[in-house]
Design a protein around this motif. Structure first.
Motif, mmCIF file in Angstrom:
data_model
loop_
_atom_site.group_PDB
_atom_site.id
_atom_site.type_symbol
_atom_site.label_atom_id
_atom_site.label_comp_id
_atom_site.label_asym_id
_atom_site.label_seq_id
_atom_site.Cartn_x
_atom_site.Cartn_y
_atom_site.Cartn_z
ATOM 1 N N THR A 1 0.950 -1.157 -0.137
ATOM 2 C CA THR A 1 0.014 -0.002 -0.305
ATOM 3 C C THR A 1 0.820 1.245 -0.008
ATOM 4 O OG1 THR A 1 -1.786 -1.169 1.170
ATOM 5 C CG2 THR A 1 -1.844 1.085 1.182
ATOM 6 N N GLY A 2 1.999 1.213 0.900
ATOM 7 C CA GLY A 2 2.772 2.639 0.951
ATOM 8 C C GLY A 2 3.454 2.793 -0.390
ATOM 9 N N ALA A 3 3.939 1.728 -1.037
ATOM 10 C CA ALA A 3 4.680 1.769 -2.382
ATOM 11 C C ALA A 3 3.926 2.157 -3.346
ATOM 12 C CB ALA A 3 5.233 0.342 -2.765
ATOM 13 N N VAL A 4 2.633 1.759 -3.468
ATOM 14 C CA VAL A 4 1.819 2.311 -4.575
ATOM 15 C C VAL A 4 1.297 3.848 -4.297
ATOM 16 C CG1 VAL A 4 -0.750 1.844 -5.326
ATOM 17 C CG2 VAL A 4 0.758 -0.070 -4.907
ATOM 18 N N ALA A 5 1.220 4.151 -2.771
ATOM 19 C CA ALA A 5 1.001 5.596 -2.559
ATOM 20 C C ALA A 5 1.870 6.472 -2.937
ATOM 21 C CB ALA A 5 0.819 5.401 -1.021
ATOM 22 N N HIS B 1 -6.988 -1.498 6.561
ATOM 23 C CA HIS B 1 -7.644 -1.718 5.490
ATOM 24 C C HIS B 1 -8.320 -0.659 5.274
ATOM 25 C CE1 HIS B 1 -8.534 -3.659 1.650
ATOM 26 N NE2 HIS B 1 -9.899 -3.823 2.080
ATOM 27 N N ASP B 2 -8.286 0.721 4.558
ATOM 28 C CA ASP B 2 -9.294 1.771 4.206
ATOM 29 C C ASP B 2 -9.785 1.799 2.949
ATOM 30 O OD1 ASP B 2 -10.450 4.231 3.979
ATOM 31 O OD2 ASP B 2 -8.694 5.322 4.658
ATOM 32 N N THR C 1 -12.943 -7.394 1.440
ATOM 33 C CA THR C 1 -13.485 -7.168 2.845
ATOM 34 C C THR C 1 -14.263 -5.767 2.609
ATOM 35 O OG1 THR C 1 -11.363 -6.401 3.718
ATOM 36 C CG2 THR C 1 -12.224 -8.800 4.231
ATOM 37 N N ARG C 2 -15.327 -5.657 3.383
ATOM 38 C CA ARG C 2 -15.972 -4.421 3.441
ATOM 39 C C ARG C 2 -16.105 -3.990 4.706
ATOM 40 N NH1 ARG C 2 -14.473 -4.279 -1.228
ATOM 41 N NH2 ARG C 2 -15.966 -4.942 -3.034
ATOM 42 N N ASP C 3 -15.395 -3.348 5.376
ATOM 43 C CA ASP C 3 -15.239 -2.932 6.923
ATOM 44 C C ASP C 3 -15.576 -1.299 6.743
ATOM 45 O OD1 ASP C 3 -14.909 -2.513 9.522
ATOM 46 O OD2 ASP C 3 -13.380 -3.567 9.500
ATOM 47 N N ALA C 4 -16.820 -0.936 7.105
ATOM 48 C CA ALA C 4 -17.131 0.341 7.240
ATOM 49 C C ALA C 4 -16.675 1.068 8.451
ATOM 50 C CB ALA C 4 -18.719 0.470 7.375
ATOM 51 N N SER C 5 -16.135 0.307 9.650
ATOM 52 C CA SER C 5 -15.377 0.896 10.584
ATOM 53 C C SER C 5 -14.238 1.548 10.529
ATOM 54 C CB SER C 5 -15.269 0.064 11.669
ATOM 55 O OG SER C 5 -14.360 -1.151 11.370
ATOM 56 N N THR C 6 -13.558 1.186 9.292
ATOM 57 C CA THR C 6 -12.258 1.666 9.088
ATOM 58 C C THR C 6 -12.172 2.776 7.777
ATOM 59 O OG1 THR C 6 -11.616 -0.141 7.638
ATOM 60 C CG2 THR C 6 -10.661 -0.008 9.973
#
Length: 326
Positions: free
Chosen positions: A182-186, A241-242, A212-217
């Motif tokens: 994620t950091g490298a892609v950012a 995982h945002d 995954t579908r986590d609305a809390s993050t």
């Protein structure tokens, strides 16, 4: 009601400035935009971040640059901080947090990713020194195009392979670390050319494989960029995982809305949209405007996407379930 119109009434001059330019098509010559720029540069929030930036070491300075860029600051402190980060760059293009000669890991991927993303966010992605860092980043990829959490000091030595990534940050279908990838892609997503490269798209492909579908993050990265959550950790820096951040990266790297995984993700996010067109942040209600700006901007960028990935979605859980005792 148009989202941009709602956001123009927000108390934050940074949010008003960005909404006007990114959603309403305003230019830097518009009188209101000029007035908001003045407010941004004189705000106490920006002054506090600049004061921290001047005293920060490269790792911390990298993310402070991301925050300042997100809030629209363009002052001279940015270039000065970028030069300080470049001053301690390694000969191979990377950065290393532990002092020379100390025991422990020679480097972890995030020690380069965090400063490099800040440099790119500040507008220096095409600087030759930044380009060397990007080349280093490409050089430490695994064979499937993902990034390991650290190559350690034994990287490349025969018979001493890098150990597998921990379960909680392992990619759904990949050898590497989800946080490091994620950091490298950012970083790549902030480069004017490399954001549409195969390296960036393969990285996004790995990230989209987790379904995954986590609305809390939702909006976790937004909450860090505006300073309501601490930016901390090394190998775990991007472990959360945002979905909003994932959509931001995918849209910047040219993924099309026709990609089934992106299409499904957008459909899910639309179910979370409120009656006035805004998304509510699950932890910080005051961030509804910032989260809505991020998501709306990402959705508009998807219209220019021209690439469909190859990875199939895969369900993922942070930790394996233990067998019941009884």
């Amino acid at each position: 009601m148009n989202i941009g119109t709602l956001l123009l009434g927000d108390p934050s001059p940074s949010l008003r400035w960005r909404a006007a330019r990114e959603l309403e098509g305003a230019t830097d010559e518009d009188l209101e935009v000029i007035a908001w720029r003045t407010e941004i540069d004189r705000s106490a929030e920006i002054d506090a971040l600049v004061a921290r930036l001047e005293a920060a070491e490269p790792y911390t300075a990298g993310y402070l640059l991301c925050q300042l860029a997100y809030l629209g600051y363009r002052g001279p402190a940015v270039e000065a901080a970028v030069e300080k980060i470049f001053d301690v760059q390694q000969a191979d293009g990377s950065w290393s947090i532990p002092p020379a000669g100390s025991e422990g890991p020679r480097f972890v991927t995030m020690q380069t990713v965090v400063p490099l993303r800040g440099i790119a966010a500040a507008g220096f992605a095409a600087d030759p020194r930044a380009e060397r860092a990007f080349e280093w980043l490409l050089g430490v990829r695994l064979q499937d195009g993902s990034w390991p959490s650290g190559p350690k000091a034994d990287l490349g030595q025969p018979g001493r392979p890098t150990p597998p990534e921990k379960e909680y940050r392992r990619l759904a279908r990949g050898l590497g670390c989800r946080s490091a990838t994620t950091g490298a892609v950012a970083c790549l997503a902030m480069h004017p050319v490399r954001r549409r490269s195969d390296a960036a798209r393969i990285g996004v492909d790995h990230l989209l494989a987790r379904e995954t579908r986590d609305a809390s993050t939702l909006g976790w990265e937004v909450s860090r960029l505006v300073g309501l959550e601490r930016a901390m950790g090394q190998v775990t820096f991007y472990v959360t995982h945002d979905l909003a951040f994932l959509l931001d990266l995918a849209s910047r790297c040219g993924v099309s809305l026709q990609d089934r995984r992106v299409h499904d993700l957008v459909d899910y996010l639309e179910t979370l949209r409120g009656p006035y067109g805004l998304w509510q942040h699950p932890t910080h209600p005051q961030l509804a405007g910032w989260l809505s700006l991020d998501l709306e901007t990402s959705l508009r960028r998807l219209n220019d996407g021209d690439w469909i990935g190859n990875e199939q979605p895969a369900a993922s859980t942070p930790y394996p379930r233990s067998p019941r005792r009884y």
